[in-house]
Design a protein around this motif. Structure first.
Motif, short mmCIF file in Angstrom:
data_model
loop_
_atom_site.label_atom_id
_atom_site.label_comp_id
_atom_site.label_asym_id
_atom_site.label_seq_id
_atom_site.Cartn_x
_atom_site.Cartn_y
_atom_site.Cartn_z
N LEU A 211 98.46 26.27 16.17
CA LEU A 211 97.37 26.80 15.37
C LEU A 211 97.42 26.09 14.03
N THR A 212 96.65 25.03 13.93
CA THR A 212 96.68 24.17 12.76
C THR A 212 95.37 24.30 12.00
N GLY A 213 95.22 23.44 10.98
CA GLY A 213 93.97 23.43 10.25
C GLY A 213 92.80 23.02 11.11
N HIS A 214 93.09 22.47 12.28
CA HIS A 214 92.03 22.05 13.19
C HIS A 214 91.75 23.08 14.27
N ARG A 215 92.50 24.17 14.29
CA ARG A 215 92.26 25.20 15.30
C ARG A 215 92.68 26.55 14.73
N ILE A 216 91.70 27.42 14.56
CA ILE A 216 91.94 28.77 14.07
C ILE A 216 91.73 29.72 15.24
N ALA A 217 92.65 30.65 15.42
CA ALA A 217 92.52 31.63 16.51
C ALA A 217 92.64 33.03 15.94
N LEU A 218 91.67 33.87 16.29
CA LEU A 218 91.64 35.25 15.81
C LEU A 218 91.52 36.20 16.98
N GLY A 219 92.44 37.15 17.07
CA GLY A 219 92.33 38.20 18.07
C GLY A 219 91.38 39.29 17.60
N VAL A 220 90.61 39.84 18.53
CA VAL A 220 89.63 40.87 18.19
C VAL A 220 89.73 42.01 19.19
N GLY A 221 89.91 43.21 18.69
CA GLY A 221 89.85 44.41 19.51
C GLY A 221 88.55 45.13 19.21
N ILE A 222 87.77 45.42 20.24
CA ILE A 222 86.44 45.99 20.05
C ILE A 222 86.40 47.40 20.61
N PHE A 253 87.38 46.27 24.58
CA PHE A 253 87.39 44.85 24.85
C PHE A 253 88.44 44.20 23.95
N ILE A 254 89.07 43.16 24.46
CA ILE A 254 89.94 42.31 23.65
C ILE A 254 89.48 40.88 23.85
N ALA A 255 89.39 40.13 22.74
CA ALA A 255 88.93 38.75 22.82
C ALA A 255 89.73 37.88 21.86
N THR A 256 89.75 36.59 22.15
CA THR A 256 90.30 35.61 21.22
C THR A 256 89.18 34.66 20.85
N VAL A 257 88.90 34.58 19.55
CA VAL A 257 87.86 33.70 19.03
C VAL A 257 88.55 32.48 18.42
N VAL A 258 88.12 31.29 18.81
CA VAL A 258 88.72 30.07 18.28
C VAL A 258 87.65 29.20 17.66
N GLY A 259 88.08 28.41 16.69
CA GLY A 259 87.14 27.49 16.04
C GLY A 259 87.89 26.51 15.18
N SER A 260 87.23 25.43 14.81
CA SER A 260 87.84 24.42 13.95
C SER A 260 87.66 24.76 12.48
N ALA A 261 86.88 25.80 12.19
CA ALA A 261 86.66 26.21 10.80
C ALA A 261 86.51 27.73 10.75
N SER A 262 86.87 28.30 9.61
CA SER A 262 86.79 29.75 9.47
C SER A 262 85.36 30.25 9.59
N ALA A 263 84.38 29.41 9.22
CA ALA A 263 82.99 29.82 9.31
C ALA A 263 82.59 30.11 10.75
N ALA A 285 94.97 37.66 12.92
CA ALA A 285 95.05 36.20 12.95
C ALA A 285 96.36 35.78 13.62
N HIS A 286 96.27 34.79 14.49
CA HIS A 286 97.47 34.25 15.13
C HIS A 286 98.10 33.22 14.19
N TYR A 287 99.35 33.48 13.80
CA TYR A 287 100.06 32.57 12.91
C TYR A 287 100.97 31.60 13.65
N ASP A 288 101.62 32.09 14.69
CA ASP A 288 102.58 31.25 15.40
C ASP A 288 102.69 31.72 16.85
N VAL A 289 102.20 30.89 17.76
CA VAL A 289 102.30 31.20 19.19
C VAL A 289 103.70 30.82 19.65
N VAL A 290 104.51 31.82 19.95
CA VAL A 290 105.90 31.59 20.35
C VAL A 290 105.97 31.21 21.83
#
Length: 307
Positions: A211-222, A253-263, A285-290
């Motif tokens: 999860l670098t500056g080129h890939r942001i991953a956010l978990g979402v519980g709905i 619902f649970i989802a993972t949203v990914v993108g190259s930018a926070s926008a 926010a996912h900080y470190d995928v172990v």
């Protein structure tokens, strides 16, 4: 790769291999507009440093896994040692350090509820664990390891052996696969293609802690506040949602949203909030995928399971 930012090149290469883990080096070079040598070198470096691996991921139903869960863990003290202990458990397929009050999430797969309860007992026994909040997946809606339609296909021991080899290295050549199972390369290719066509597994790139500056991953519980169908339709139609499941427990619902930018990620959250049927969102926010590892052996008698 000359003149290109290495981070953006690695991200583009990873995306291409996520779409087709067995794409040839020539195909990848054409797609990325670079040389064959540059692609070969970066694949080797990413693999040797553990930042990316290409492997076959089985649809869990083909290996007898009927209970899939998402869990958030309350931890007293440092989180990383707890995450490493959970990652050692074979049932855990995904472990990540995240933001929020519950700083650790994991996903696990089980043959039945008894297996789930046994694992949860082991997790509760890890020093530092203060509680677990569990959500059970009722239906996985999006995810690279999930077949769109479960095929009626019979697999024999040679197929199982090929799958095991591809779980270790999804880019193993057909000649090496053929030598390992004592078949002709053409027969081996036909068997692998048959299983790919039936969506028994998918060969894709997986990143470790990527999860670098080129890939942001956010978990979402709905949490739904009405009819869940509009939420389901949105999830299925949203290209930025990398994984999603309809669930029961802490979230609908649970989802993972990914993108190259926070926008990009923020835009998906705003669109979800705009749905009248969405009652509330919980995000982390996912900080470190172990750990992100889906290879699992076939259970005795395992095969396609409806549902």
């Amino acid at each position: 790769m000359s003149g290109r930012d290495p981070g953006s090149f690695d991200a583009a290469l990873t995306r291409a291999l996520q779409e087709d883990g067995r794409a040839s080096v020539n195909e990848l070079a054409r797609r990325l507009g670079t040389s064959r040598d540059a692609v070969s070198q970066r694949i080797r470096v990413l693999a040797e440093t553990g930042r990316m691996r290409v492997a076959a991921a089985l649809d869990p139903r083909f290996v007898g896994h009927r209970v899939l869960v998402h869990a958030k863990v309350a931890v007293a003290g440092p989180v990383a040692p707890v995450a490493r202990r959970i990652a050692e458990l074979p049932e855990a397929v995904f472990v990540s350090l995240v933001s929020g009050e519950l700083p650790l999430v994991f996903e696990s797969r089980h043959g039945d509820d008894d297996e789930l309860h046994a694992m949860l007992a082991r997790v509760r026994g890890i020093p530092g664990v203060r509680g677990i909040r569990v959500t059970t997946y009722a239906e996985v809606l999006a995810g690279f390891f999930v077949a769109k339609q479960l095929a009626d296909i019979a697999l024999d021991e040679v197929d199982h052996e090929l799958i095991a080899l591809l779980q270790r290295d999804g880019r193993t050549s057909f000649r090496r696969l053929a030598d390992a199972v004592h078949l002709a390369p053409s027969s081996t290719r036909a068997r692998v293609q048959r299983m790919l066509d039936a969506e028994v597994f998918r060969i894709s790139a997986m990143t470790s802690g990527g999860l670098t500056g080129h890939r942001i991953a956010l978990g979402v519980g709905i949490a739904a506040a009405g009819d869940t169908e509009p939420i389901r339709r949105y999830i299925l139609d949203c290209p930025a949602i990398d994984f999603a499941a309809q669930a029961h427990g802490a979230h609908d619902f649970i989802a993972t949203v990914v993108g190259s930018a926070s926008a990009t990620v923020l835009g998906v959250l705003e669109e979800l909030r705009a749905l009248p049927e969405v009652g509330s969102l919980d995000t982390w926010a996912h900080y470190d995928v172990v750990k992100e590892a889906y290879p699992r052996a076939f259970a005795p008698g395992a095969g396609p399971v409806a549902g």
